[in-house]
Design a protein around this motif. Structure first.
Motif, PDB file in Angstrom:
ATOM      1  N   MET B  22       0.839  -1.183   0.000  1.00 24.54           N
ATOM      2  CA  MET B  22       0.000   0.000   0.000  1.00 24.54           C
ATOM      3  C   MET B  22       0.873   1.231   0.000  1.00 24.54           C
ATOM      4  SD  MET B  22      -3.239   0.641   2.344  1.00 24.54           S
ATOM      5  CE  MET B  22      -2.460   1.262   3.788  1.00 24.54           C
ATOM      6  N   ASN B  23       0.453   2.207  -0.736  1.00 22.35           N
ATOM      7  CA  ASN B  23       1.246   3.398  -0.909  1.00 22.35           C
ATOM      8  C   ASN B  23       0.664   4.516  -0.060  1.00 22.35           C
ATOM      9  OD1 ASN B  23       3.218   4.933  -2.084  1.00 22.35           O
ATOM     10  ND2 ASN B  23       1.880   5.634  -3.693  1.00 22.35           N
ATOM     11  N   MET B  24       1.455   5.009   0.867  1.00 23.14           N
ATOM     12  CA  MET B  24       1.015   6.195   1.589  1.00 23.14           C
ATOM     13  C   MET B  24       1.673   7.341   0.856  1.00 23.14           C
ATOM     14  SD  MET B  24       1.273   6.452   5.667  1.00 23.14           S
ATOM     15  CE  MET B  24       1.530   8.075   6.327  1.00 23.14           C
ATOM     16  N   GLY B  25       0.989   7.805  -0.157  1.00 19.55           N
ATOM     17  CA  GLY B  25       1.600   8.561  -1.227  1.00 19.55           C
ATOM     18  C   GLY B  25       2.109   9.933  -0.863  1.00 19.55           C
ATOM     19  N   PRO B  26       2.763  10.606  -1.789  1.00 20.20           N
ATOM     20  CA  PRO B  26       3.256  11.930  -1.466  1.00 20.20           C
ATOM     21  C   PRO B  26       2.155  12.914  -1.122  1.00 20.20           C
ATOM     22  CG  PRO B  26       3.997  11.269  -3.659  1.00 20.20           C
ATOM     23  CD  PRO B  26       3.175  10.170  -3.131  1.00 20.20           C
ATOM     24  N   GLN B  27       0.978  12.714  -1.696  1.00 21.03           N
ATOM     25  CA  GLN B  27      -0.113  13.573  -1.258  1.00 21.03           C
ATOM     26  C   GLN B  27      -0.998  12.758  -0.358  1.00 21.03           C
ATOM     27  OE1 GLN B  27      -0.553  12.925  -4.924  1.00 21.03           O
ATOM     28  NE2 GLN B  27      -0.416  14.944  -5.831  1.00 21.03           N
ATOM     29  N   PHE B  35       5.793  13.070   1.400  1.00 23.20           N
ATOM     30  CA  PHE B  35       6.563  11.930   1.830  1.00 23.20           C
ATOM     31  C   PHE B  35       5.861  10.708   1.310  1.00 23.20           C
ATOM     32  CE2 PHE B  35       9.174   9.288   4.181  1.00 23.20           C
ATOM     33  CZ  PHE B  35       8.468   8.463   5.035  1.00 23.20           C
ATOM     34  N   ARG B  36       6.633   9.791   0.797  1.00 26.04           N
ATOM     35  CA  ARG B  36       6.009   8.592   0.268  1.00 26.04           C
ATOM     36  C   ARG B  36       6.522   7.413   1.056  1.00 26.04           C
ATOM     37  NH1 ARG B  36       7.021   6.096  -5.533  1.00 26.04           N
ATOM     38  NH2 ARG B  36       5.339   4.579  -5.540  1.00 26.04           N
ATOM     39  N   ALA B  37       5.613   6.672   1.646  1.00 24.11           N
ATOM     40  CA  ALA B  37       5.981   5.462   2.367  1.00 24.11           C
ATOM     41  C   ALA B  37       5.271   4.307   1.690  1.00 24.11           C
ATOM     42  CB  ALA B  37       5.571   5.554   3.830  1.00 24.11           C
ATOM     43  N   ILE B  38       6.045   3.375   1.171  1.00 23.83           N
ATOM     44  CA  ILE B  38       5.440   2.201   0.546  1.00 23.83           C
ATOM     45  C   ILE B  38       5.396   1.142   1.623  1.00 23.83           C
ATOM     46  CG2 ILE B  38       5.603   0.616  -1.367  1.00 23.83           C
ATOM     47  CD1 ILE B  38       7.335   2.606  -2.762  1.00 23.83           C
ATOM     48  N   LEU B  39       4.201   0.883   2.121  1.00 20.24           N
ATOM     49  CA  LEU B  39       4.049  -0.045   3.238  1.00 20.24           C
ATOM     50  C   LEU B  39       3.709  -1.419   2.704  1.00 20.24           C
ATOM     51  CD1 LEU B  39       1.685   2.144   5.398  1.00 20.24           C
ATOM     52  CD2 LEU B  39       4.083   1.838   5.781  1.00 20.24           C
ATOM     53  N   VAL B  52      10.395   6.935   0.606  1.00 20.29           N
ATOM     54  CA  VAL B  52      10.886   7.647  -0.560  1.00 20.29           C
ATOM     55  C   VAL B  52      10.780   9.134  -0.255  1.00 20.29           C
ATOM     56  CG1 VAL B  52      10.575   8.072  -3.002  1.00 20.29           C
ATOM     57  CG2 VAL B  52      10.072   5.833  -2.066  1.00 20.29           C
ATOM     58  N   ILE B  53      11.906   9.836  -0.329  1.00 19.67           N
ATOM     59  CA  ILE B  53      11.887  11.275  -0.062  1.00 19.67           C
ATOM     60  C   ILE B  53      12.428  11.995  -1.290  1.00 19.67           C
ATOM     61  CG2 ILE B  53      12.140  11.070   2.424  1.00 19.67           C
ATOM     62  CD1 ILE B  53      15.092  11.563   2.040  1.00 19.67           C
ATOM     63  N   GLY B  54      12.507  13.280  -1.217  1.00 20.79           N
ATOM     64  CA  GLY B  54      13.087  14.033  -2.315  1.00 20.79           C
ATOM     65  C   GLY B  54      12.070  14.823  -3.093  1.00 20.79           C
ATOM     66  N   TYR B  55      10.810  14.810  -2.650  1.00 15.65           N
ATOM     67  CA  TYR B  55       9.803  15.543  -3.400  1.00 15.65           C
ATOM     68  C   TYR B  55       9.915  17.033  -3.199  1.00 15.65           C
ATOM     69  CZ  TYR B  55       7.561  11.090  -4.257  1.00 15.65           C
ATOM     70  OH  TYR B  55       7.294   9.816  -4.666  1.00 15.65           O
ATOM     71  N   LEU B  56      10.657  17.456  -2.176  1.00 17.73           N
ATOM     72  CA  LEU B  56      10.732  18.877  -1.889  1.00 17.73           C
ATOM     73  C   LEU B  56      12.153  19.385  -2.047  1.00 17.73           C
ATOM     74  CD1 LEU B  56       8.800  21.070  -1.047  1.00 17.73           C
ATOM     75  CD2 LEU B  56       9.206  20.500   1.320  1.00 17.73           C
TER      76      LEU B  56
ATOM     77  N   LEU C 211     -13.113   3.940  10.208  1.00 20.37           N
ATOM     78  CA  LEU C 211     -13.299   3.581   8.811  1.00 20.37           C
ATOM     79  C   LEU C 211     -13.324   4.802   7.923  1.00 20.37           C
ATOM     80  CD1 LEU C 211     -16.515   3.965   7.744  1.00 20.37           C
ATOM     81  CD2 LEU C 211     -16.776   2.358   9.576  1.00 20.37           C
ATOM     82  N   GLU C 212     -13.449   5.986   8.523  1.00 21.30           N
ATOM     83  CA  GLU C 212     -13.288   7.169   7.681  1.00 21.30           C
ATOM     84  C   GLU C 212     -11.842   7.587   7.623  1.00 21.30           C
ATOM     85  OE1 GLU C 212     -17.598   8.966   8.640  1.00 21.30           O
ATOM     86  OE2 GLU C 212     -15.829  10.074   9.247  1.00 21.30           O
ATOM     87  N   ALA C 213     -11.106   7.204   8.637  1.00 18.43           N
ATOM     88  CA  ALA C 213      -9.684   7.488   8.626  1.00 18.43           C
ATOM     89  C   ALA C 213      -8.928   6.341   8.019  1.00 18.43           C
ATOM     90  CB  ALA C 213      -9.181   7.697  10.041  1.00 18.43           C
ATOM     91  N   GLU C 214      -9.644   5.362   7.582  1.00 22.60           N
ATOM     92  CA  GLU C 214      -9.048   4.173   7.013  1.00 22.60           C
ATOM     93  C   GLU C 214      -8.170   4.524   5.834  1.00 22.60           C
ATOM     94  OE1 GLU C 214      -9.587   0.205   7.155  1.00 22.60           O
ATOM     95  OE2 GLU C 214      -7.741   1.240   6.604  1.00 22.60           O
ATOM     96  N   SER C 215      -7.140   3.764   5.647  1.00 24.79           N
ATOM     97  CA  SER C 215      -6.251   3.956   4.503  1.00 24.79           C
ATOM     98  C   SER C 215      -5.772   5.392   4.443  1.00 24.79           C
ATOM     99  CB  SER C 215      -6.969   3.597   3.200  1.00 24.79           C
ATOM    100  OG  SER C 215      -7.697   2.439   3.378  1.00 24.79           O
ATOM    101  N   GLU C 216      -5.347   5.870   5.587  1.00 29.54           N
ATOM    102  CA  GLU C 216      -4.782   7.209   5.655  1.00 29.54           C
ATOM    103  C   GLU C 216      -5.774   8.264   5.210  1.00 29.54           C
ATOM    104  OE1 GLU C 216      -2.732   4.449   4.628  1.00 29.54           O
ATOM    105  OE2 GLU C 216      -2.433   4.646   6.774  1.00 29.54           O
ATOM    106  N   LEU C 217      -6.908   8.270   5.850  1.00 30.28           N
ATOM    107  CA  LEU C 217      -7.842   9.382   5.739  1.00 30.28           C
ATOM    108  C   LEU C 217      -8.493   9.506   4.368  1.00 30.28           C
ATOM    109  CD1 LEU C 217      -5.667  11.934   7.676  1.00 30.28           C
ATOM    110  CD2 LEU C 217      -7.523  10.614   8.550  1.00 30.28           C
ATOM    111  N   VAL C 218      -8.521   8.456   3.606  1.00 28.47           N
ATOM    112  CA  VAL C 218      -9.399   8.477   2.442  1.00 28.47           C
ATOM    113  C   VAL C 218     -10.787   8.169   2.993  1.00 28.47           C
ATOM    114  CG1 VAL C 218      -9.691   7.534   0.139  1.00 28.47           C
ATOM    115  CG2 VAL C 218      -7.461   7.568   1.173  1.00 28.47           C
ATOM    116  N   ALA C 219     -11.817   8.518   2.271  1.00 25.20           N
ATOM    117  CA  ALA C 219     -13.118   8.603   2.932  1.00 25.20           C
ATOM    118  C   ALA C 219     -13.811   7.272   3.140  1.00 25.20           C
ATOM    119  CB  ALA C 219     -14.033   9.527   2.126  1.00 25.20           C
TER     120      ALA C 219
END
Lengths: 188, 387, 326
Positions: B22-27, B35-39, B52-56, C211-219
């Motif tokens: 799962m990607n905790m993406g840069p946005q 910040f991008r964390a690929i979990l 992964v850093i370097g976006y800024l 479940l609203e904060a699920e997956s890093e705050l996607v709805a």
């Protein structure tokens, strides 16, 4: 987890937290009703940049020395000097306000207090070309708004007081009379 | 009936049991920056982190080679934009070390006041965004966030009266500071500190025994003392893991030795310990500012003449590494000067950069929801990480 | 007038009133939350923001309806409606005044509890039909959470039923003309407390809104919905919330009993329901959320035994009191 003591502490903690939010219900909101209410800017506010005229003679203060152009970190100022008999002028003076960092270094180095910052920050516009300020626009801004306290000479005097000037006593106690009001009028 | 052709379009990686990447993406709304964390998840638990850093990245270090010592302090604020005074401090300290430039006492005290007020403001932002990550933008987190921002506005108003700007200052320059305290500022400062002290008690009432908060913060994100010392973290992360080290006390700079303050250390190393460390640091910073205001000496605010041209400050050949204790840890600036108005090389030691390297060791074993809590308690600012 | 026409007109009237209440309850929540955060809520749209919900509704209607390519169309499109219908249907059995209600069933509360649990179907359809792994994960957790908390919800709602001896909602309301059930020593307060906690969780409100904060705050399960479909899901959620507030006011706060003439009854009922709603909102805006495993631990290890114990205790107390009187 279900012991009575820990349950009461949990309930008391929850109630304590809810009490904080409840008490905040009755505080005056901190919202400033901009733009219906004008914001009070402090004396040294770094706002829009402007070119000034001399108070007595009405002449432009800028002598086209380009010191501001050299000191600007993002290099947004471009000046061309116009030589004349008694003194020099700036032939053109462009300032790219969209790239300006508002660091006030140009104000600091200006020998004649020509470029200063104003106590206004209303720059929102829909066209970026409006933020490429030329000399006429800069002079117009200088006449439109209140200037900030920080002009070049004042900033330089604060750092190197002119010879003979007494060092101002740092205010450690509030003045005996009414205390100086907070320049921003901010309070919680 | 689910169309199997359609189902195959959603590529869920189910290899090796239930592993999911799962990607905790840069946005993402976790308000820390890009910040991008690929979990790699196994069910609910994180088993691997790829950061992964370097976006800024904005080439600060190269930029410093093209700007003079007079120009760069205004730019230095932009590395750690939440605690801008700290970065400027490190840069001018390095230049002053090489050039053996004397800084007058009054300027040193003003620097300390600015740095400590900046610490309070930065910690307020940390508390607000951490609670917002944990509690949601529509919920209790937002409440704590708005309270903290309300108090931070008071400090930013102080800075606005002093410098004219609210976030990125340009207060420091080689040899002293650029601005002196205006009239009425010490009183305004004391009033602000009194208000903030009261509000801190409110935050503690709101959070300290709160079972929901404790359930999220206690027992989560353990950084052992050995790990902290090995990886090289600094600041509240280090002190929250039991290591009693604070640059302001161990290697005092800029007259920090004149002030009495205590350094909080918590042995557990979980998120709650780091929270406690920062809450105590609030109060210690308030004490330091009060002491500095009480004993503020007269005198000039700069030992060098005022800046009149861009190449005015020349530093002789030499190199130095200056360290300051920022709100996030040790911010260091390594400067090589060569006699010209511009440095030959400048390198930042970003506090958040080193702090982030602890993540791949700490995150595995926690649930997905703990990732935001731990990231929040590490308190990275990506301007410092990527520069 | 034939009876079915009367019932249809009553239902129509109730639906409309409920929709208006639900829409304006969003504004109430926003203003209340804003005041707790020392700011002003919506302020510029209409006097004091009174036209804000209408502006929001118009905005949502005008939005583009984006349907993901890989979504399961029938399920995806039906899900908001299947979610909304039970949330609206629960208002059928609530009597707003003695004799004023759409259908005063003799199993009123059973109908309410059973139908309100059916929103889970719509919720899961939304998560499944979106064909999005985050939506699916969140929908599965939502189902898990709502089912876990429906049991304490039911058991705490059964305490007033036991105290009254009837499942009919108007009987329960009428039985409180003397003393409201929330004032019954210990039993009433505990039942109300558990009711509020279960409502918070069954509604996916902070501190239980993982479940609203699920997956890093996607709805969560709503992530793929936009425009009017999103508006319908929001409407359903708030309608369920308001319905539970009305139920709470009816079961514990005496429904329409209050000082003043008879016709003030529904007004008092509305005020009490809003008080319950504001209590839930107050909790929502004061706490951070807890993780899903902690939510489930709280339900199964704490709330469920506690409500069962409370129910048993209530039964014992009632038997002891009635036998003591004879």
């Amino acid at each position: 987890m279900a012991s009575p003591e820990s349950l009461t502490t949990i309930v008391m903690a929850v109630l304590r937290a809810m009490r904080v939010t409840f008490l905040n219900l009755f505080r005056k909101p901190v919202t400033v009703h901009y733009p219906d209410v004008e914001r009070k800017y402090p004396n040294r506010f770094r706002g829009l940049l402007a070119l000034t005229y001399d108070q007595e003679t009405g002449e432009e203060n800028c002598i086209g020395c380009r010191l501001c152009e050299y000191v600007c970190p993002p290099a947004v100022i471009k000046v061309e000097m116009l030589k004349a008999e008694k003194r020099n002028y700036a032939k053109t003076f462009t300032l790219e306000l969209y790239a300006c960092e508002f660091c006030e270094l140009c104000v600091q180095v200006c020998p004649t207090d020509a470029i200063i910052m104003m106590k206004s920050f209303d720059l929102a516009t829909t066209d970026r070309r409006e933020m490429l300020l030329d000399k006429d626009r800069l002079h117009a801004i200088g006449l439109q708004h209140q200037p900030s306290w920080a002009t070049g000479n004042r900033l330089r005097d604060a750092q190197t007081p002119p010879k003979g000037a007494p060092r101002p006593h740092p205010p450690q106690e509030p003045p005996a009379a009414k205390p100086a009001p907070s320049p921003t009028g901010a309070s919680a | 009936m689910i169309d199997t052709a359609v189902q195959s379009q959603v590529a869920i990686d189910y290899s090796a049991g239930e592993r999911l990447t799962m990607n905790m993406g840069p946005q993402h709304p976790s308000a820390h920056g890009v910040f991008r964390a690929i979990l790699t998840l196994e069910g609910e638990t994180v088993v691997g982190v790829d950061a992964v850093i370097g976006y800024l990245h904005r080439c600060h270090e190269k930029l410093a080679e093209t700007l003079t010592y007079a120009q760069y302090p205004s730019i230095a604020s932009k590395t750690d934009y939440v605690a801008a005074m700290t970065s400027e401090f490190a840069y001018v300290l390095a230049a002053e070390q090489i050039g053996v430039v004397d800084v007058p006492k009054r300027a040193q005290y003003i620097r300390v006041i600015a740095a400590e007020l900046q610490r309070i403001a930065s910690h307020l932002l940390w508390l607000g965004t951490w609670c917002m990550d944990m509690g949601g933008a529509l919920g209790g987190g937002a409440t704590v966030f708005l309270y903290c921002i309300r108090e931070r506005e008071l400090i930013l108003d102080l800075f606005e009266s002093l410098v004219g700007a609210r976030l990125l200052y340009g207060l420091f320059q080689v040899g002293g500071v650029r601005y002196d305290l205006p009239d009425g500022w010490p009183q305004q400062c004391r009033d602000t500190l009194a208000t903030i002290e009261q509000r801190l008690i409110e935050y503690e009432r709101l959070l300290e025994d709160n079972p929901f908060f404790l359930a999220r913060a206690r027992g989560v994100g353990f950084i052992t003392r050995e790990l902290a010392e090995d990886v090289g973290v600094a600041g509240p992360l280090l002190r929250g893991s039991g290591v009693n080290f604070d640059l302001r006390r161990n290697l005092p700079y800029s007259s920090y030795g004149d002030f009495t303050f205590s350094v909080p250390v918590e042995p557990e190393g979980d998120c709650f310990a780091r929270y406690r460390v920062r809450m105590v640091e609030f109060r210690q910073s308030i004490a330091i500012v009060r002491q500095a205001l009480d004993r503020l000496p007269d005198g000039p605010i700069s030992s060098r003449p005022a800046l009149k041209s861009v190449a005015q400050i020349r530093i002789q050949k030499g190199e130095a590494y200056a360290r300051v204790e920022g709100p996030r840890g040790e911010v260091g600036c390594y400067l090589i000067a060569d006699g010209s108005p511009k440095p030959y090389r400048m390198k930042w030691r970003g506090a958040s950069f080193s702090n982030l390297s602890v993540l791949p060791h700490v995150l595995p074993g926690h649930k997905v929801a703990d990732v935001v809590a731990i990231m929040g308690s590490v308190d990275p600012v990506f301007g410092e990480v990527d520069r | 007038m034939p009876a079915w026409l009367v019932a249809a007109l009553a239902a129509f009237a109730v639906l409309n009133v409920v929709l208006v209440i639900v829409t304006y309850v969003t504004l109430l929540e926003r203003k209340f939350a804003a005041r707790m955060q020392t700011r002003i809520g919506p302020y510029r749209v209409g006097p004091h923001g009174l036209l804000q919900p209408i502006a929001d509704a118009v905005k949502l209607v005008m939005k583009e309806d984006i349907v993901p390519d890989a979504a399961d169309r029938p399920v995806y499109n039906l899900a908001p409606i299947v979610f909304l219908i039970p949330c609206m249907l629960i208002f059928a059995t609530i009597p707003f005044a003695p004799g004023l209600g759409v259908a005063d069933l003799n199993i009123g509360i059973l109908f309410f509890l059973a139908v309100s649990a059916m929103e889970i179907v719509g919720l899961f359809m939304a998560g499944w039909g979106s064909n999005n792994k985050y939506a699916l994960l969140s929908a599965m957790r939502a189902v898990n959470q709502i089912i876990s908390y429906d049991l304490p919800f039911i058991f705490s709602a059964l305490v007033p039923v036991l105290l009254t001896g009837s499942l009919r909602l108007s009987d329960i309301a009428a039985a409180q003309s003397g003393l409201w059930f929330v004032f019954y020593p210990v039993i009433g307060q505990l039942a109300f407390l558990f009711f509020v906690i279960s409502t918070l969780a069954a509604e996916n409100r902070v501190p239980f809104d993982i479940l609203e904060a699920e997956s890093e705050l996607v709805a969560g399960f709503r992530v793929e919905y936009s425009g009017m479909k999103f508006a319908i899901i929001q409407l359903g959620e708030y309608a369920h919330m308001v319905g539970s507030s009305f139920l709470g006011a009816l079961l514990f706060l005496g429904a329409w009993s209050g000082p003043g003439p008879e016709w003030l009854g529904p007004i008092w009922f509305l005020i009490k329901a809003m008080l319950v709603f504001l209590l839930v909102t107050w909790v929502r805006w004061s706490f951070v959320r807890i993780r899903v495993d902690q939510i489930l631990t709280l339900s199964w290890k704490l709330l469920l035994p506690a409500t069962l114990l409370l129910l048993a205790t209530t039964a014992v107390v009632i038997v002891w009191r009635t036998s003591g009187l004879t």
